[in-house]
Design a protein around this motif. Sequence first.
Motif, PDB file in Angstrom:
ATOM      1  N   SER A  27     -42.800  -1.592 -22.533  1.00  0.00           N
ATOM      2  CA  SER A  27     -43.766  -0.620 -23.051  1.00  0.00           C
ATOM      3  C   SER A  27     -45.174  -1.186 -23.041  1.00  0.00           C
ATOM      4  O   SER A  27     -46.122  -0.517 -22.666  1.00  0.00           O
ATOM      5  N   GLN A  28     -45.322  -2.447 -23.451  1.00  0.00           N
ATOM      6  CA  GLN A  28     -46.641  -3.075 -23.454  1.00  0.00           C
ATOM      7  C   GLN A  28     -47.152  -3.240 -22.030  1.00  0.00           C
ATOM      8  O   GLN A  28     -48.324  -2.987 -21.760  1.00  0.00           O
ATOM      9  N   ALA A  29     -46.278  -3.630 -21.112  1.00  0.00           N
ATOM     10  CA  ALA A  29     -46.692  -3.792 -19.715  1.00  0.00           C
ATOM     11  C   ALA A  29     -47.125  -2.455 -19.137  1.00  0.00           C
ATOM     12  O   ALA A  29     -48.127  -2.366 -18.418  1.00  0.00           O
ATOM     13  N   ALA A  30     -46.391  -1.391 -19.457  1.00  0.00           N
ATOM     14  CA  ALA A  30     -46.768  -0.064 -18.957  1.00  0.00           C
ATOM     15  C   ALA A  30     -48.112   0.351 -19.525  1.00  0.00           C
ATOM     16  O   ALA A  30     -48.954   0.910 -18.819  1.00  0.00           O
ATOM     17  N   GLN A  31     -48.332   0.060 -20.802  1.00  0.00           N
ATOM     18  CA  GLN A  31     -49.611   0.404 -21.419  1.00  0.00           C
ATOM     19  C   GLN A  31     -50.739  -0.397 -20.774  1.00  0.00           C
ATOM     20  O   GLN A  31     -51.818   0.122 -20.534  1.00  0.00           O
ATOM     21  N   PRO A  35     -54.604   2.547 -17.786  1.00  0.00           N
ATOM     22  CA  PRO A  35     -55.844   2.404 -18.554  1.00  0.00           C
ATOM     23  C   PRO A  35     -56.041   3.494 -19.594  1.00  0.00           C
ATOM     24  O   PRO A  35     -56.629   3.240 -20.647  1.00  0.00           O
ATOM     25  N   ILE A  36     -55.569   4.691 -19.325  1.00  0.00           N
ATOM     26  CA  ILE A  36     -55.735   5.776 -20.303  1.00  0.00           C
ATOM     27  C   ILE A  36     -54.936   5.474 -21.570  1.00  0.00           C
ATOM     28  O   ILE A  36     -55.457   5.602 -22.683  1.00  0.00           O
ATOM     29  N   ALA A  37     -53.699   5.030 -21.412  1.00  0.00           N
ATOM     30  CA  ALA A  37     -52.878   4.680 -22.584  1.00  0.00           C
ATOM     31  C   ALA A  37     -53.493   3.502 -23.326  1.00  0.00           C
ATOM     32  O   ALA A  37     -53.521   3.470 -24.561  1.00  0.00           O
ATOM     33  N   ALA A 102     -62.385  -5.179 -19.503  1.00  0.00           N
ATOM     34  CA  ALA A 102     -61.130  -4.447 -19.267  1.00  0.00           C
ATOM     35  C   ALA A 102     -60.925  -3.362 -20.323  1.00  0.00           C
ATOM     36  O   ALA A 102     -60.444  -2.265 -20.014  1.00  0.00           O
ATOM     37  N   ASP A 103     -61.294  -3.657 -21.562  1.00  0.00           N
ATOM     38  CA  ASP A 103     -61.176  -2.660 -22.620  1.00  0.00           C
ATOM     39  C   ASP A 103     -62.184  -1.531 -22.425  1.00  0.00           C
ATOM     40  O   ASP A 103     -61.871  -0.359 -22.667  1.00  0.00           O
ATOM     41  N   ILE A 107     -61.261   2.329 -22.274  1.00  0.00           N
ATOM     42  CA  ILE A 107     -61.827   3.286 -23.235  1.00  0.00           C
ATOM     43  C   ILE A 107     -62.496   4.441 -22.496  1.00  0.00           C
ATOM     44  O   ILE A 107     -62.282   5.610 -22.822  1.00  0.00           O
ATOM     45  N   VAL A 108     -63.300   4.127 -21.497  1.00  0.00           N
ATOM     46  CA  VAL A 108     -63.990   5.178 -20.739  1.00  0.00           C
ATOM     47  C   VAL A 108     -62.964   6.064 -20.024  1.00  0.00           C
ATOM     48  O   VAL A 108     -63.106   7.295 -20.014  1.00  0.00           O
ATOM     49  N   ALA A 109     -61.925   5.478 -19.466  1.00  0.00           N
ATOM     50  CA  ALA A 109     -60.880   6.275 -18.801  1.00  0.00           C
ATOM     51  C   ALA A 109     -60.242   7.234 -19.804  1.00  0.00           C
ATOM     52  O   ALA A 109     -60.025   8.418 -19.498  1.00  0.00           O
ATOM     53  N   TYR A 110     -59.946   6.743 -21.001  1.00  0.00           N
ATOM     54  CA  TYR A 110     -59.349   7.615 -22.007  1.00  0.00           C
ATOM     55  C   TYR A 110     -60.326   8.706 -22.442  1.00  0.00           C
ATOM     56  O   TYR A 110     -59.964   9.891 -22.517  1.00  0.00           O
TER      57      TYR A 110
END
Length: 130
Positions: A27-31, A35-37, A102-103, A107-110
């Motif tokens: 789950s962490q790897a998928a997140q 980038p949106i998650a 990276a954050d 954030i911008v993607a979300y």
Amino acid sequence: MEGWTMRTEIRWSVVVLGAVMAFATTSQAAQDQDPIARGKAIVTRSCSACHAVEVSGDSPNPTAPRFRQLHQRYDVEALAEGLAEGLTVGHGPMPEWTFPPADVSAIVAYLKSIQTQDSGATIPPPQPRP
């Protein structure tokens, strides 16, 4: 027989624990890969005490803008610089936030993913602190 039962329970506990850890890691790897998650997790953790960070709902602080409507005030893409260099605002108790690159991208993607569809004029983002 008692020893066999205890060993069996221990084995099953290890199997269950391993499965839980594998799921959490997956789950962490998928997140991390989405980038949106990742952006959603960051703003939920860092911003949701004051801002509405979802596609619906009101901000807990009525003066804090809903993130889904940021495009009405700012060019969401242009917020990246402020997020990286120190986002400051001229109101109330909002702390200064800085995020690693990276954050910022996440954030911008979300933020881009949740903007409402109505059009509105944008204004430049707040200037980062020197």
